[in-house]
Design a protein around this motif. Structure first.
Motif, PDB file in Angstrom:
ATOM      1  N   GLU A 152       3.223   5.880  -5.745  1.00 30.67           N
ATOM      2  CA  GLU A 152       3.018   5.908  -7.200  1.00 30.67           C
ATOM      3  C   GLU A 152       1.803   6.755  -7.563  1.00 30.67           C
ATOM      4  O   GLU A 152       1.825   7.515  -8.538  1.00 30.67           O
ATOM      5  N   GLU A 153       0.740   6.640  -6.778  1.00 33.17           N
ATOM      6  CA  GLU A 153      -0.470   7.412  -7.062  1.00 33.17           C
ATOM      7  C   GLU A 153      -0.236   8.903  -6.892  1.00 33.17           C
ATOM      8  O   GLU A 153      -0.764   9.724  -7.661  1.00 33.17           O
ATOM      9  N   GLU A 154       0.556   9.275  -5.896  1.00 26.31           N
ATOM     10  CA  GLU A 154       0.892  10.689  -5.712  1.00 26.31           C
ATOM     11  C   GLU A 154       1.645  11.224  -6.924  1.00 26.31           C
ATOM     12  O   GLU A 154       1.418  12.363  -7.368  1.00 26.31           O
ATOM     13  N   GLN A 155       2.526  10.389  -7.470  1.00 24.94           N
ATOM     14  CA  GLN A 155       3.268  10.799  -8.666  1.00 24.94           C
ATOM     15  C   GLN A 155       2.328  10.936  -9.859  1.00 24.94           C
ATOM     16  O   GLN A 155       2.432  11.893 -10.637  1.00 24.94           O
ATOM     17  N   ILE A 156       1.398   9.998 -10.004  1.00 17.17           N
ATOM     18  CA  ILE A 156       0.417  10.079 -11.097  1.00 17.17           C
ATOM     19  C   ILE A 156      -0.429  11.339 -10.957  1.00 17.17           C
ATOM     20  O   ILE A 156      -0.712  12.035 -11.941  1.00 17.17           O
ATOM     21  N   CYS A 157      -0.833  11.654  -9.720  1.00 12.06           N
ATOM     22  CA  CYS A 157      -1.659  12.839  -9.476  1.00 12.06           C
ATOM     23  C   CYS A 157      -0.919  14.130  -9.810  1.00 12.06           C
ATOM     24  O   CYS A 157      -1.550  15.179 -10.004  1.00 12.06           O
TER      25      CYS A 157
ATOM     26  N   LEU B 162       0.822  -1.209   0.000  1.00 12.98           N
ATOM     27  CA  LEU B 162       0.000   0.000   0.000  1.00 12.98           C
ATOM     28  C   LEU B 162       0.856   1.259   0.000  1.00 12.98           C
ATOM     29  O   LEU B 162       0.511   2.251  -0.655  1.00 12.98           O
ATOM     30  N   THR B 163       1.969   1.231   0.713  1.00  9.34           N
ATOM     31  CA  THR B 163       2.877   2.382   0.734  1.00  9.34           C
ATOM     32  C   THR B 163       3.444   2.641  -0.653  1.00  9.34           C
ATOM     33  O   THR B 163       3.515   3.788  -1.120  1.00  9.34           O
TER      34      THR B 163
ATOM     35  N   PRO C 160      -4.049  -4.902  -3.718  1.00 10.87           N
ATOM     36  CA  PRO C 160      -2.643  -4.900  -4.169  1.00 10.87           C
ATOM     37  C   PRO C 160      -2.058  -6.304  -4.268  1.00 10.87           C
ATOM     38  O   PRO C 160      -1.062  -6.511  -4.962  1.00 10.87           O
ATOM     39  N   THR C 161      -2.679  -7.265  -3.584  1.00 14.15           N
ATOM     40  CA  THR C 161      -2.222  -8.655  -3.575  1.00 14.15           C
ATOM     41  C   THR C 161      -2.792  -9.475  -4.728  1.00 14.15           C
ATOM     42  O   THR C 161      -2.506 -10.670  -4.834  1.00 14.15           O
TER      43      THR C 161
END
Length: 558
Positions: free
Chosen positions: A34-39, A28-29, A460-461
């Motif tokens: 990665e999501e912050e970078q995409i945003c 999750l971390t 994520p799994t």
């Protein structure tokens, strides 16, 4: 009225659960980073350029549009992940989609991110917009488009323009949604050019901010085509379309006033027809969702009880299990999630001791495998849910159907076909969550993407493929080694290991949920602890569609 309350006695503090917890938290971390970078879209420079034009970014617009304090449930954030790298990438495919609440109404947002290649449409951009529209169509969700796009990304036009799931389908869907009575509001808040100009004009309401442009061909192309010189404002500015062409319904001075006007329009949309599904006051589960981190294991050699997962998702941890002592590798039962009545079909990952069919001989059934009895039970349960207008939730952790002589003699193919038929023809909303593995025909039977789930989520799994990585790598490595032998090449043990590891690495990468999410095979990768929240969003969206067609299965293999 009594219901069965699931008792959970898992010791989440013991070593194995703690190891499970750490693994999921680590995943999750990584996803959050990665999501912050995409945003971040096209990066700080592109964001600055948008602000210099007096415009907000797509995400800033979303934040101002949705109800204060409410959540934006984003869909498709990983679209185009690790794709188009030769063009500098396309974070989020250059468009933001998801469910939100505006003036208390559930809406679908489709918002161009002009910081990513000026909001141009890559192949996955079109597919992401179409997926959002299809969700809106299936669930009758009012849709808001915030348009700020340079049109098709020309270097890839052959993959964006011509096919049934390409750019033109967006406008086709606009027309279909309008005919279905699904409200559509479009705001032009930047550039809207070429074929893309049809999108807002095919919606119910059209808004446009000063400084924006709406035209089939920009000034440079007009001059090249017909020799006419004109400014962008004169050719297709907000004032021209408001005063002269009459195309725009509302002309707004800036982004803030435009978003306020959209909220005012949404506030006046009529209420949807009453939902046909049972709904009561929601009740929280008896156990915290975060404990799922400790309970769940993706290790194929380890077991866990799916009931412990269900107890942390459903209202008051109440679960009326259907045929609990038959076909035990599939759990079926009735529950409520967020007050909505649901039928749950879930793979059980505990091994089960039972009797062989038609005899008193004991046998072990392996968790995560669908046997004849479990397939037949699930098929009947799905029929009952359709009969009683109960939406279906599928929780995947499936290796596939059982194989071997005993399975074939018991009619596993016939039973599997019955389950697949029931899933395929089901008319109530279906929502799938891939928790662990989802392999082979088991993926289909558990309502995989090809079987029209209204929403498809993954933890994520999750692992998503024809077969597991180890099995596939072994099979493919053997084929490769035999090919080398036929060519007269001698392969030592070191080379054999290198071939195996190379194939396994590639296959594991392709089974990663981010690979699936990049291609929109799943709508969102969700935090396991927030599974209940995601399902409530999906159920509330599904309830907006009051129409349920007649349920028919055709020929069932009995």
């Amino acid at each position: 009225m009594s219901a069965s309350v699931l008792k959970s006695t898992v010791d989440t503090k013991s070593p194995a659960p703690q190891k499970n917890h750490r693994r999921i938290v680590d995943l999750l971390t990584q996803l959050k980073n990665e999501e912050e970078q995409i945003c971040g879209g096209g990066g700080p420079k592109a964001v600055g350029s948008q602000h210099k034009k007096g415009r907000l970014t797509g995400r800033e617009r979303v934040k101002k549009l949705v109800d204060p304090g409410s959540q934006f449930f984003e869909l498709g954030i990983y679209a185009a992940y690790e794709m188009y790298e030769e063009w500098g990438g396309a974070p989020g495919a250059g468009v933001i989609t998801g469910l939100a609440r505006v003036c208390g109404r559930t809406v679908m947002l489709i918002v161009n991110d002009a910081t990513v290649k000026a909001g141009a449409f890559f192949p996955m951009t079109a597919k992401k917009v179409i997926r959002a529209q299809n969700i809106a169509i299936e669930n009758r969700i009012p849709t808001i488009y915030l348009v700020d796009s340079a049109g098709i990304f020309l270097p890839l036009q052959e993959d964006v323009f011509p096919d049934t799931d390409d750019f033109g389908r967006v406008f086709r869907n606009n027309a279909v949604m309008s005919a279905m009575g699904i409200p559509q509001i479009a705001a032009i808040m930047g550039m809207c050019v070429a074929g893309g100009a049809y999108l807002p004009v095919m919606c119910d309401h059209i808004l446009m901010t000063d400084g924006s442009g709406l035209f089939l061909a920009g000034p440079a192309l007009v001059q090249a085509a017909i020799g006419q010189k004109t400014s962008a404002e004169e050719l297709g500015g907000a004032k021209m379309h408001s005063q002269i062409s009459g195309t725009v319904d509302f002309r707004e001075p800036d982004d803030e006033s435009c978003l306020a006007r959209i909220r005012s329009l949404v506030d006046k949309i009529g209420a949807p027809n009453a939902a046909p599904f049972s709904h009561t006051k929601p009740r929280d589960p008896l156990y915290p969702g975060e404990e799922i981190y400790s309970i769940f294991t993706a290790d194929p050699g380890k077991q866990y009880d799916m009931r412990d997962i269900i107890a942390r998702i459903v209202d008051a941890s109440e679960f009326d299990e259907y045929r609990a002592e038959s076909g035990e590798t599939l759990l079926c039962g009735y529950a409520r999630i967020g007050g909505w009545a649901v039928g749950v079909v879930a793979n059980q990952k505990k091994h089960v001791q039972t009797f062989s069919r038609g005899s008193d001989q004991k046998r072990i059934e392996f968790g995560g495998v669908i046997y004849t009895e479990s397939a037949e039970k699930a098929a009947r349960f799905i029929l009952d849910c359709n009969q009683n207008r109960i939406p279906l939730i599928f929780l995947h952790d499936v290796n596939g159907f059982m194989v071997g002589k005993d399975a074939e003699w018991s009619g596993i193919i016939r039973a599997g076909a019955k389950m697949v038929n029931a899933v395929a023809n089901s008319v109530v909303p279906k929502i799938s969550v891939i928790c662990g593995g989802s392999f082979g025909a088991g993926h289909y039977a558990m309502c995989g993407k090809a079987y029209d789930p209204r929403f498809m989520f993954a933890w994520p799994t999750a692992r998503y493929a024809v077969m597991s990585g180890d099995a596939a790598a072994t099979t493919l490595a053997e084929i490769k080694l035999k090919q080398l032998e036929r060519e007269g090449k001698k392969v030592d043990e070191k080379q054999k290991k290198e071939v195996y590891e190379s194939i396994r690495s590639t296959y594991e990468h392709q089974t990663d949920p981010r690979y699936a999410a990049a291609r929109l095979w799943v709508d969102a990768i969700i935090d396991p602890a927030h599974t209940r929240d995601a399902l409530i969003w999906a159920l509330e969206a599904a309830a907006l569609n009051s129409e349920i067609r007649e349920f028919k299965t055709g020929v069932l293999q009995t």
